[in-house]
Design a protein around this motif. Structure first.
Motif, mmCIF file in Angstrom:
data_model
loop_
_atom_site.group_PDB
_atom_site.id
_atom_site.type_symbol
_atom_site.label_atom_id
_atom_site.label_comp_id
_atom_site.label_asym_id
_atom_site.label_seq_id
_atom_site.Cartn_x
_atom_site.Cartn_y
_atom_site.Cartn_z
ATOM 1 N N LYS A 32 4.580 4.860 15.627
ATOM 2 C CA LYS A 32 4.319 6.124 15.233
ATOM 3 C C LYS A 32 3.767 6.306 13.793
ATOM 4 N N PHE A 33 2.378 6.221 13.665
ATOM 5 C CA PHE A 33 2.070 6.410 12.379
ATOM 6 C C PHE A 33 0.677 7.349 12.314
ATOM 7 N N ASP A 34 0.157 7.709 11.115
ATOM 8 C CA ASP A 34 -1.265 8.604 11.091
ATOM 9 C C ASP A 34 -2.335 7.840 11.314
ATOM 10 N N THR A 35 -2.808 7.861 12.726
ATOM 11 C CA THR A 35 -3.966 7.050 13.174
ATOM 12 C C THR A 35 -5.164 7.393 12.470
ATOM 13 N N GLY A 70 -0.355 -8.787 16.687
ATOM 14 C CA GLY A 70 0.369 -7.545 17.264
ATOM 15 C C GLY A 70 1.733 -7.763 17.499
ATOM 16 N N LEU A 71 2.443 -9.037 17.318
ATOM 17 C CA LEU A 71 3.885 -9.103 17.750
ATOM 18 C C LEU A 71 4.803 -8.512 16.759
ATOM 19 N N LEU A 72 4.388 -8.471 15.463
ATOM 20 C CA LEU A 72 5.143 -8.061 14.243
ATOM 21 C C LEU A 72 4.340 -6.728 13.790
ATOM 22 N N LYS A 73 4.950 -5.511 14.090
ATOM 23 C CA LYS A 73 4.476 -4.284 13.478
ATOM 24 C C LYS A 73 5.347 -3.461 12.911
ATOM 25 N N ASP A 74 4.912 -2.606 11.982
ATOM 26 C CA ASP A 74 5.863 -1.857 11.136
ATOM 27 C C ASP A 74 5.131 -0.606 10.646
ATOM 28 N N GLY A 112 0.313 2.325 9.186
ATOM 29 C CA GLY A 112 0.972 1.221 9.991
ATOM 30 C C GLY A 112 0.645 0.053 9.231
ATOM 31 N N ILE A 113 1.550 -0.856 9.158
ATOM 32 C CA ILE A 113 1.459 -1.986 8.384
ATOM 33 C C ILE A 113 1.845 -3.359 9.587
ATOM 34 N N ASN A 114 1.464 -4.461 9.102
ATOM 35 C CA ASN A 114 1.516 -5.609 9.974
ATOM 36 C C ASN A 114 0.551 -5.648 11.046
#
Length: 249
Positions: A13-16, A120-124, A134-136
């Motif tokens: 959930k982030f501002d796409t 895309g295995l590590l998301k934050d 969105g990072i990582n």
């Protein structure tokens, strides 16, 4: 945060409408990395302020803080491994740049965090003012800056793409195409800029390549902008820089 973690519900959930470039910097470290030693002050991987790849004039922090294209929004200490995080906002486009300075002795973790993110295995996510970005693996681009640790150690981890999304990647480290290609292809990332030989992974190459990237440049235009910056600062020919800095597999 690994994608299969229970926090996965939140990290998506982030501002796409925003786009993020996440830069992983392994601080230069005479003691813990297999490098040709640099002067002691700039080669202390536990001292970001004076480090060749961070606090020095052509380090990520100093160079981007001076840039007219980026505005520094936030500086924070994260933990003993990620010694400092900077968050910049582009002055005219809806792009954020997040740069993490990793303690030089943790170059292996810097490398795996970069590759897990590329896959895309590590998301934050992080919140900047009222905007969640969105990072990582949620970033549009991931970049690695520093010594090529894969010349010194092998990785047995699996970096297979987790979500079918392709992230752009820049890897400014010595001979990075040869050493990173097996892992990056597994991650299904798009290598916009990496190297065929020994290089100085300073900030100007990344900065100018990103100027073209954000302006919608093609892979070759991005490569050329990075090479022109490298030529200017390293005082070598553009042909030599373009032989060093290449795009694609």
């Amino acid at each position: 945060m690994k994608a299969n973690n229970k926090r996965d519900v939140n990290v998506s959930k982030f501002d796409t409408a925003t786009k993020t470039i996440h830069v992983f910097v392994a601080l230069c470290d005479n003691q813990y990395q297999g490098i040709v030693p640099v002067p002691k002050t700039i080669g202390n991987g536990q001292d970001p302020d004076n480090n060749l790849y961070w606090g020095c004039a052509n380090g990520i922090r100093s160079y981007f803080k001076k840039s007219k294209e980026w505005k520094l929004l936030k500086t924070q200490k994260l933990d003993k491994i990620r010694m400092e995080r900077l968050v910049f906002k582009h002055v005219s486009k809806n792009y954020y740049l997040v740069a993490d300075a990793y303690d030089g002795q943790y170059i292996k973790k810097t490398t795996t965090d970069f590759l897990y993110s590329a896959a895309g295995l590590l998301k934050d996510t992080i919140k900047i003012n009222k905007t969640t970005i969105g990072i990582n693996g949620n970033a549009k681009m991931v970049a690695y800056i520093g010594h090529d640790g894969l010349m010194d150690f092998q990785l047995n981890e699996n970096f297979s793409n987790a979500d079918g999304k392709q992230r752009d990647a820049i890897i400014l480290a010595c001979i990075s195409k040869k050493y990173f290609a097996p892992h990056l292809s597994q991650a299904k990332a798009n290598p916009l800029l990496w190297t065929t030989g020994l290089m100085a992974p300073e900030a100007y190459t990344l900065h100018d390549a990103l100027s073209s990237y954000i302006a919608g440049g093609t892979a070759d235009q991005i490569r050329t902008k990075g090479a022109m910056a490298y030529t200017k600062f390293q005082k070598c020919s553009l042909k030599a820089s373009k032989n060093l800095l290449v795009t694609g597999y």
